[in-house]
Design an enzyme around this catalytic site. Structure first.
Site, PDB file in Angstrom:
ATOM      1  N   GLY A 136       0.917  -1.141   0.000  1.00 21.06           N
ATOM      2  CA  GLY A 136       0.000   0.000   0.000  1.00 21.06           C
ATOM      3  C   GLY A 136       0.945   1.176   0.000  1.00 21.06           C
ATOM      4  CB  CYS A 137       2.578   2.939  -1.903  1.00 18.35           C
ATOM      5  SG  CYS A 137       2.907   1.221  -2.057  1.00 18.35           S
TER       6      CYS A 137
END
Lengths: 397, 265, 506
Positions: free
Chosen positions: A21-22
């Site tokens: 996730g980023c």
């Protein structure tokens, strides 16, 4: 910051898929004016909810003007011997113009930091294989077969700086503020199932294409098999890698215009295609049929930088809009900004004296590319219908 | 913190360094213990979860950009935002008001059960997804501008209104963008989506949704919300009457009943 | 047959005398002659019963049960009842034993050993009920890339230079396999073609020619050019959505089609253009294809004959070296390639071939997909996989292993009423499906049959969407060859290796 796992994952994690996730961010100055790395660092670090300290990275374009015609190969090495092996290998098959460490600021208590190195390089002139292809092959070769070595980037007049740590730590380590670039991309990572390794951080790069990516590609298996049939080796078990290679394949190798390549990677639904003019229906159906294995499925938002032929920044989300992307344009219309969240822009607006203010901020449509190029400016704003600004002719139609 | 009467102002980015959301929210909770009825937040820069699970008769004014999940699980307070807000504002809200003088993001009001969310300009994808009504609890979302795909997806009650207006240089005009994207009301099985537009919506409908004419009783029901909206955002009510309203309602309460068969095999 | 050489029958017809009204309906409905009325009561000749269940369903009093004959032969783990029956039958008639439908030996199904992935946390599932999931597929040859040219002055002027080959858009990645008019009845064919037209998918015509009544469905029919070239005339070629050269089929690799004379009545004789009552035995090879370049020649000839308007493909049975054969066929110009696994069905085949020859489609499709990929040919051609696609789980798994389209036949017949008694070659099908006898064909209501086929494929398509949604994929194209979404849970890890699928838990 994590001082381990520089060039590969620990053995037992190696064949596992990596999930992220980023936070992503990027900008381009259309007139080619350069900014140092503090602006992009601020844009990225405000998104710190999107990272967990296990990876961050930056890509900068225009940072090596004195070596602009040579390939700037950025490396991570575990130790001296492997570094020498790689440099010897490079010397055998081409010309090393300059070989030097990448300046870093390592905390004094670290025993075993990686060797972070750059080589300015020219492959041989060959008639059968272009220089780009040669670099591609040697990058695949080094990453696959030289244990303890990792190629971070392989473009001209650009470089990727990344590692395993919080985004502000990586920025500090690589002295990002000392670089001046007209186009920056940045990424902070939230990997969930592996300990994180330096090479696994984003941006992923091949030649002049760099990708920062938020989301997970569910079509990874299909995309990977398609790419491997063209000679790309997907060694990193992460989906961002396939995005970088797909852009390289479609835009550089197949010379598909970038606004059409994005239609192949995030195509409109058939029910949308059926509402378009005949000529666009024919084009889109054939694009979907031919490039069906290149289609990216699953939630994603990406910012991609490449320069073939001119430096361009692209932002794209999946067609179901499962990941966020915001775009902004500066008051003087010279800078296009892209980010996961508007918070990045807000952060810049906190600078006193209105140093960075925005003429407009908007959210592009799902599956619709935002494209900004050096000199040409904002070519596509991400709100268009397919082919809206393109005049398309088809042979025989 | 400066305390004036019962108002308190908190700077979310002292010395131009944005506070971490945990710190900001902690400061908000501390302030509420001192019985402040109104809190003003300045220089908000994407901090998340502002107003999370707040209850009671509180008013919060936000200058800047609140981050994701503004007012998540909120039950009663009123939040006014001078600026845009990010995604998921009003997430699983039970009661209260969120008023945004700007654009809204995606997934606004996810599963909200009650309260009001008023967004002055445009919003993103999946707005009003799965909002639901029960007995006296009735969620309402009013959008001054336009929305994108999946508006009112899985709606199980409540009301969504979009007006299709644009604000330029202080005046209110018609927006040139389409009032909504595709998959309008897909999976809706209760509630209404009311769009102020001339557009032909047939081709945009999602599964189980249908366009109906606006009945007089419906107009009576929705008028108070529209009037309230116009007052807050200074919209002359006259312009509202320049376009018709179209109503999107479910075809049935069980749109997917026929999909499944339970024979013994 | 003398008494000392008669094996106990497999089935017993049990008539419950208490309920039997002696209406004699069962005696007319049984087409195999197992039931008759002796003046007093219904009597059964159990040796003729094939357990097709017609009498059971048709008895107004529900008085009939068909049960397994419990009368035991001495048990033997190696000389099973089946083996003893085979030996007995061959000693009696000295011929090659025939059978029908597909391999019924209890060989482990590899599909059943594969499990599907679903999304959790790191990726959202997609909701097929409320969001669009696309199951459309393009059937035909694609270019390896598309050539565009951007005008150097007006950057927004782009011209598309590539010429595209004909492709057929199908709405569900399913094709009905080739069942010829002859192997099945006119009514059965009509129901199939009507259903396929309505669903916008393709059906195979088999090698029985194309009856003029079916020309109006031509846009959804792939006609077959098999070694017997039955019915292959200009109408046949011009009324089809595509043409398939049948080199082999899964049920009988190396063999040609087989239609016993009993099933060649005047209708069949006309459609196939052969004399009435003669056996329609297709030669084993095509006598103009003795090597790969001959196949390329026939493909080119068909393309010329159809003026390049329709896709031309090839069907082969899945055999040991299917992968290199497939490469040759694709390089020879085929627009689509059909692989038929060893469990594929047929109207008539020698039992020895049906039961023992060929390889499973799961392994074949994985090997062919992989080999074509290595030669960078995979994306240009459409791969069709068949040979026991029994239900939607098989459909999904075969796509994940590498097929673009799944081909199925027996489920279609079962939808129409078939009970899989495996006696199709006798031409006595009491359900009106695998027979040419008019009084039997009449029993099959075309409208009812068509609707049942539509229901069947409609529910498969919905199930496909449910699975794609759970995997977080919104287009079936992203499942194709996506072996990462499968895991193997069977006893033989080598199979997982060959399939390129990880073991469950990895």
């Amino acid at each position: 910051m994590h001082w381990e796992n520089y060039t590969s994952l620990p053995e037992k994690f190696r064949n596992q898929r990596v999930f992220d996730g980023c936070g992503i961010a990027g900008f381009i100055n259309i007139d080619g004016k350069k900014n140092n790395g503090s602006k992009i660092t601020d844009m990225l670090t405000i998104l710190n909810e999107r990272e967990n300290g296990l990876g961050a990275g930056f890509a900068a374009y225009g940072i090596y003007p004195e070596y602009r015609d040579h390939y700037a190969l950025h490396f991570l090495f575990d130790d001296e011997p492997i570094k020498l092996d790689v440099i010897n290998y490079l010397s055998d098959i081409g010309f090393v113009v300059q070989s030097e460490p990448i300046p870093t600021r390592t905390p004094s208590n670290v025993d075993d930091p990686p060797i972070v190195w750059r080589v300015f390089y020219d492959p041989k002139e060959k008639r059968s294989v272009s220089q780009d292809e040669q670099i591609l092959q040697l990058v695949m070769e080094i990453n696959e077969n030289f244990e303890g070595a990792f190629v971070m980037s392989s473009g001209k007049n650009m470089g990727v700086f990344k590692g395993n740590g919080w985004s502000h730590e990586i920025a500090e380590y690589y002295k990002i503020k000392d670089y001046n670039a007209f186009m920056w991309l940045a990424h902070s990572r939230f990997p969930t199932n592996t300990p994180g390794w330096w090479g696994g951080a984003h941006p992923f790069n091949l030649l002049n294409t760099s990708v920062v990516h938020n989301g997970e590609i569910t079509s990874y298996g299909t995309n990977m098999r398609y790419l491997e049939s063209f000679g790309y080796k997907c060694t990193f078990r992460t989906d961002t890698e396939v995005i970088a290679y797909l852009f390289d394949l479609l835009c550089r190798k197949h010379k598909v215009p970038v606004e059409i390549a994005s239609l192949a990677l995030a195509p409109p639904l058939f029910e949308e295609i059926d509402k378009l003019k005949d000529i666009y229906q024919i084009a889109l159906k054939n694009i979907r049929a031919t490039y069906r294995s290149a289609m990216l499925n699953g939630p994603f938002s990406v910012v991609v930088g490449f320069s073939d032929p001119i430096p361009t920044l692209i932002g794209l989300t999946d067609r179901k809009k499962l990941r966020p992307l915001v775009v902004g344009i500066s008051d003087d219309e010279n800078t296009i900004y892209m980010s996961s969240e508007e918070a990045s822009f807000k952060r810049l607006m906190l600078y006193p004296n209105n140093k960075f203010s925005f003429k407009e901020i908007w959210h592009p449509k799902s599956g619709t590319a935002v494209i900004a190029s050096l000199e040409s400016g904002l070519i596509r704003n991400g709100l268009e219908r397919p082919f809206e600004k393109t005049k398309l002719t088809i042979k025989g139609v | 913190m400066e305390i004036e009467d019962k108002n308190t102002t908190i700077d979310a980015a002292p010395n131009n360094h944005p506070m971490d959301y945990k710190e900001l929210n902690e400061k908000i909770h501390e302030t509420l213990k001192i019985n402040s009825k109104k809190i003003i937040l300045d220089n908000v820069c994407g901090q998340r979860f502002i107003g999370a699970s707040l209850q009671g008769d509180i008013e919060m004014e936000i200058n800047g950009l609140p981050g994701n999940d503004l007012g998540i699980f909120m039950d009663g307070p009123k939040i006014i935002v001078h600026g845009n807000c990010e995604d998921q504002a009003g997430n699983t809200m039970n009661d209260g008001e969120i008023i945004v003088h700007g654009d809204g993001g995606d997934v606004i009001g996810l599963s909200a059960r009650g309260g009001k969310i008023f967004i002055k300009q445009d919003v993103g994808y999946r707005v009003g997804i799965h909002i639901k009504e029960f007995e006296h609890k009735f969620p309402v979302i009013v959008i001054g501008g336009t929305a994108k795909d999946f508006l009112g997806e899985y709606m199980a009650g409540g009301l969504i209104i979009a007006l299709g207006l644009k604000f330029i240089n202080g005046s209110v005009v018609e927006s040139e963008h389409s009032i909504c994207g595709s998959e309008l009301g897909t999976g809706i099985h209760r509630g209404k989506i009311i769009l102020r537009t001339n557009e032909d919506l047939e081709g945009k409908l999602g599964i189980g949704a249908k366009v109906f004419d606006l009945m007089d009783e419906t107009m009576k029901d929705i008028e108070p919300y529209i009037k309230e909206f116009c007052e807050i955002f200074n919209i002359p009510y006259g312009i509202i009457q320049e376009k018709p309203f179209q109503v999107i309602k479910p075809i049935s309460k069980r749109p997917f009943g026929g999909n499944y068969c339970g024979q013994i095999i | 047959m003398t008494l000392s050489h008669s094996m106990p029958s497999y089935f017993h017809v049990r008539v419950d005398r208490e309920y039997c009204r002696k209406c004699k309906r069962c005696t007319t409905h049984c087409s195999y002659g197992a039931l008759s009325f002796n003046g007093e009561r219904i009597i059964a000749d159990n040796s003729k019963c094939v357990a097709c269940q017609r009498c059971v369903v048709m008895c107004p009093a529900g008085a009939i049960r068909v049960v397994e004959n419990n009368s035991l032969l001495p048990p033997h783990g190696n000389y099973t009842r089946r083996i003893r029956n085979i030996i007995w039958a061959q000693s009696g008639n000295g011929g090659v034993l025939l059978s029908a439908t597909g391999n019924d030996r209890p060989i482990r199904s590899i599909f059943d050993d594969l499990l599907l992935d679903a999304c959790q946390v790191t990726n959202p599932a997609i909701d097929p009920l409320r969001e669009t999931i696309e199951t459309k597929v393009f059937f035909g040859r694609k270019p390896s890339k598309i050539d565009f040219k951007r005008d150097s002055e007006n950057k927004n002027d782009i011209s598309l230079k590539t010429e595209f080959m004909p492709n057929f858009e199908i709405d569900i990645p399913i094709m009905v396999g080739h069942m010829s008019l002859g192997s099945i009845s006119y009514n059965a064919c009509m129901a199939i073609y009507q259903a396929c037209k309505e669903l916008n998918i393709l059906a195979g015509s088999g090698e029985g020619g194309l009856h003029p009544d079916f020309y109006e469905y031509g846009n959804n029919i792939i006609t077959e050019v098999a070694s017997g070239r039955f019915g292959v005339d200009i109408n046949y070629l011009h009324n089809a959505a595509g043409i398939e050269i049948k080199i082999g089929q899964g049920a009988k690799p190396g063999h040609g089609g087989h239609l016993p004379g009993e099933k060649v009545n005047s209708l069949i004789s006309q459609t196939r253009m052969i004399p009435k009552g003669s056996d329609a035995l297709s030669p084993y090879p095509h006598h103009d294809i003795y090597s790969i370049e001959d196949l390329a020649q026939l493909i080119a000839a068909l393309k010329e004959a159809t003026r390049y308007k329709v896709p031309i493909g090839v069907k082969i049975a899945a055999v040991h070296n299917s992968a290199p054969i497939a490469v040759g066929i694709v390089r020879g110009g085929a627009d689509f390639l059909t692989l038929d696994g060893f469990r594929g069905g047929t109207g008539a085949a020698p039992r020895i071939i049906r039961d023992h020859a060929g390889i499973p489609i799961e392994l074949a499709i994985a090997a062919v997909d992989e080999r074509l990929r290595q030669e960078n040919l995979r994306d240009e051609v459409t791969l069709v996989a068949g040979g026991s696609i029994r239900y939607s789980a098989d459909l999904i798994k075969v796509i994940a292993l590498g097929a673009d389209v799944a081909m199925c036949s027996l489920p279609v017949l079962i939808a129409m009423g078939c009970r899989v008694c495996q006696q199709c070659f006798k031409g006595l099908c009491s359900w009106g499906i695998a027979t040419q006898q008019e009084y039997l064909v009449k029993r099959l209501d075309i409208d009812v049959a068509r609707n049942r086929i539509i229901n069947l494929f409609h529910s498969w398509n919905e199930e496909l969407k449910e699975v794609l949604g759970a995997m977080g994929i919104d287009s079936v194209e992203s499942l194709r060859s996506n072996r990462d979404r499968l895991r193997y849970i069977g006893p033989n890890p080598r199979i997982a290796e060959i399939l390129g699928v990880k073991h469950a838990g990895e």
